[in-house]
Write a protein that holds these residues in place. Structure first.
Motif, short mmCIF file in Angstrom:
data_model
loop_
_atom_site.label_atom_id
_atom_site.label_comp_id
_atom_site.label_asym_id
_atom_site.label_seq_id
_atom_site.Cartn_x
_atom_site.Cartn_y
_atom_site.Cartn_z
N MET A 68 7.78 4.14 3.37
CA MET A 68 7.23 4.76 2.17
C MET A 68 5.93 4.08 1.76
N ARG A 69 5.04 4.84 1.16
CA ARG A 69 3.82 4.27 0.56
C ARG A 69 4.14 3.94 -0.90
N ILE A 70 3.95 2.68 -1.25
CA ILE A 70 4.35 2.17 -2.56
C ILE A 70 3.13 1.61 -3.28
N LEU A 71 2.90 2.09 -4.50
CA LEU A 71 1.91 1.49 -5.41
C LEU A 71 2.65 0.58 -6.36
N TRP A 72 2.38 -0.71 -6.28
CA TRP A 72 3.16 -1.75 -6.98
C TRP A 72 2.20 -2.51 -7.88
N THR A 73 2.46 -2.54 -9.18
CA THR A 73 1.56 -3.23 -10.10
C THR A 73 2.21 -4.51 -10.63
N LEU A 74 1.38 -5.53 -10.85
CA LEU A 74 1.85 -6.81 -11.36
C LEU A 74 0.84 -7.40 -12.36
N THR A 112 10.37 -8.79 1.84
CA THR A 112 11.48 -8.09 2.48
C THR A 112 11.16 -6.62 2.70
N LEU A 113 10.54 -5.97 1.71
CA LEU A 113 10.19 -4.56 1.89
C LEU A 113 9.10 -4.38 2.95
N ALA A 114 8.18 -5.35 3.04
CA ALA A 114 7.17 -5.29 4.10
C ALA A 114 7.83 -5.40 5.47
N GLN A 115 8.84 -6.27 5.59
CA GLN A 115 9.58 -6.40 6.85
C GLN A 115 10.29 -5.10 7.22
N HIS A 116 10.65 -4.31 6.22
CA HIS A 116 11.30 -3.02 6.46
C HIS A 116 10.30 -1.92 6.80
N GLY A 117 9.02 -2.24 6.83
CA GLY A 117 8.02 -1.28 7.27
C GLY A 117 7.34 -0.48 6.18
N HIS A 118 7.63 -0.75 4.91
CA HIS A 118 6.98 -0.01 3.83
C HIS A 118 5.52 -0.43 3.71
N ARG A 119 4.68 0.52 3.33
CA ARG A 119 3.23 0.29 3.21
C ARG A 119 2.91 0.14 1.73
N ILE A 120 2.57 -1.06 1.33
CA ILE A 120 2.47 -1.42 -0.08
C ILE A 120 1.01 -1.68 -0.46
N THR A 121 0.58 -1.06 -1.55
CA THR A 121 -0.67 -1.42 -2.21
C THR A 121 -0.30 -2.20 -3.47
N LEU A 122 -0.75 -3.44 -3.55
CA LEU A 122 -0.41 -4.31 -4.68
C LEU A 122 -1.62 -4.42 -5.60
N LEU A 165 -0.13 -13.45 0.68
CA LEU A 165 0.14 -12.08 0.25
C LEU A 165 -0.44 -11.01 1.17
N GLU A 166 -1.61 -11.24 1.72
CA GLU A 166 -2.25 -10.18 2.50
C GLU A 166 -1.43 -9.70 3.69
N PRO A 167 -0.68 -10.59 4.38
CA PRO A 167 0.14 -10.08 5.49
C PRO A 167 1.28 -9.15 5.05
N LEU A 168 1.60 -9.15 3.76
CA LEU A 168 2.73 -8.36 3.27
C LEU A 168 2.31 -6.96 2.82
N VAL A 169 1.03 -6.75 2.57
CA VAL A 169 0.60 -5.51 1.92
C VAL A 169 -0.48 -4.82 2.73
N GLU A 170 -0.59 -3.53 2.51
CA GLU A 170 -1.67 -2.76 3.12
C GLU A 170 -2.98 -3.02 2.41
N ARG A 171 -2.92 -3.13 1.07
CA ARG A 171 -4.09 -3.47 0.26
C ARG A 171 -3.67 -4.42 -0.85
N LEU A 172 -4.49 -5.43 -1.08
CA LEU A 172 -4.30 -6.35 -2.19
C LEU A 172 -5.51 -6.22 -3.10
N ILE A 173 -5.28 -5.71 -4.32
CA ILE A 173 -6.36 -5.50 -5.28
C ILE A 173 -6.09 -6.41 -6.47
#
Length: 411
Positions: free
Chosen positions: A1-7, A28-38, A54-62
């Motif tokens: 899944m493509r996930i938009l995650w805010t922090l 853990t979600l990155a290991q499951h193959g989800h594509r995360i924009t943080l 962090l960058e290895p875990l996410v598709e984009r780090l903003i």
């Protein structure tokens, strides 16, 4: 899944339970193959170490900067009745709002907002677009504000009470809006459900059990260990209670007992106030395993509830027997006497410490039970599965064609 995650903070380094939770769920979600924009708004700049983590875990780090705490904007906005101070500090951010609105033009399977106090910049866009999203609330700010109330100067207490009232109104407003609401424990889910009038999901806090499985505590060391983030009033009060009332009673019967105090933002003044060689001022340690190995048990005399305690879970996973209070154990489905020992009375806590340090066989029982509890109920793999279940329900609410898979949403 493509996930938009805010922090509202960078989840590295893991100096608090909330940051530890975010980092391990992302991992853990990155290991499951989800594509995360943080999407992060941070009070500190992105360091090289945080980028590498962090960058290895996410598709984009903003990462966008948060304005300074002493900004005139925070002062001018402080009387606004609709916004409590923490919402003002983390909100009213045009750059963050604009970047979020741009991201909403992309297709997402999941939109995940962390903390009600970070919600203000996203509220209008989410209402206008009518997109399904989830909000994760780690604890109720209106309740946690009570932890520091008695520590404040008298002239500040009415302002704190006013802010807690504002926060309760904000929670009632915000927690009714998301498609799904997540809490970190059944206790918090019940409180949030009372405010929002709706069912609340539980995604537990967790621990990397494999990371701690080889730790062997030292029962005969006579060393107690406390770990906490001292930016939180509940941890400050816990140490003050321990050193003023509990440890003096322990030392009367066993003067060899030591207390190691570790964690982020340890107050420098404490060393001078409690100048005793039996108190070890450790400060922040990114890896706790050596401290855990040199300790006999974990002592957490917490008097305020909220959330579930990551440092207690880490102690359990490392095989450290835990002595705590009912508030310290809140949010964890542990049994007093089986998984930990506990009391809310200072004299009884001192007695439990003294007795347990003289019972290595009992410490061994608690160690085995604690490790089993942590692995079965709170390994990060358990928490990640619970979160993915919420994500799957969100994809079923999305309008046709809104997902990241060409209109065919993950089922």
């Amino acid at each position: 899944m493509r996930i938009l995650w805010t922090l509202p903070y960078l989840p590295w380094p893991t100096t608090s339970g909330s940051k530890t939770r975010q980092y391990h769920l992302l991992r853990t979600l990155a290991q499951h193959g989800h594509r995360i924009t943080l999407l992060v708004q941070s009070k500190i700049p992105l360091s090289d170490s945080a980028r590498e983590a962090l960058e290895p875990l996410v598709e984009r780090l903003i990462v966008l900067p948060r304005r300074a705490l002493n900004s005139p904007m925070n002062l001018f906005a402080s009387p606004i009745i609709d916004y409590p101070m923490r919402v003002i500090i983390n909100g009213l951010a045009p750059c963050l709002r604009h970047r979020f609105e741009q991201l909403l033009d992309e297709p997402w399977d999941v939109i995940q907002i962390e903390h009600s106090y970070s919600f203000q910049p996203f509220e209008r866009a989410l209402q206008a677009r009518g997109l399904p999203y989830m909000l994760s609330e780690h604890y109720l700010e209106s309740v946690m504000g009570a932890a520091c109330h008695d520590r404040l100067p008298l002239w500040l207490r009415p302002l704190n009470a006013f802010d807690r009232w504002r926060y309760r109104r904000w929670e009632q407003r915000v927690l009714r809006q998301p498609s799904e609401v997540v809490a970190v424990s059944a206790h918090d889910a019940e409180l949030i459900g009372q405010i929002s009038g709706r069912p609340v999901n539980v995604v537990v806090n967790g621990v990397d059990c494999d990371h701690y499985q080889d730790v062997c505590p030292t029962p005969h060391s006579q060393r107690l260990l406390f770990v906490g983030n001292f930016e939180y009033g509940a941890n400050l009060e816990a140490i003050e209670w321990a050193l003023e009332e509990i440890l003096p009673q322990v030392w009367m019967s066993n003067p060899a007992v030591r207390l190691a105090i570790a964690g982020h933002a340890l107050p420098a003044s404490w060393k001078l106030h409690w100048n005793d060689p039996r108190i070890e001022w450790v400060g922040y340690r990114p890896d706790l395993r050596e401290l855990q190995r040199r300790s006999a048990l974990f002592f957490a005399p917490l008097r305020h509830a909220g959330g579930s305690k990551v440092k207690i879970l880490e102690a359990l996973a490392a095989g450290l027997p835990v002595i705590t209070t009912s508030k310290g154990a809140s949010g964890l489905a542990m049994n007093n006497g089986e998984h930990y020992l506990g009391s809310d009375d200072s004299g009884q806590l001192a007695l439990l410490i003294t007795q347990l340090l003289n019972q290595p066989w009992r410490m061994g029982q608690l160690s085995v039970a604690g490790r089993q509890f942590a692995r079965q109920r709170h390994d990060w793999s358990v928490a990640a599965q619970q979160l993915e279940n919420v994500h799957m329900r969100l994809t079923q609410l999305a309008p046709a064609g809104a997902g990241a898979n060409g209109g065919v949403l993950a089922k």
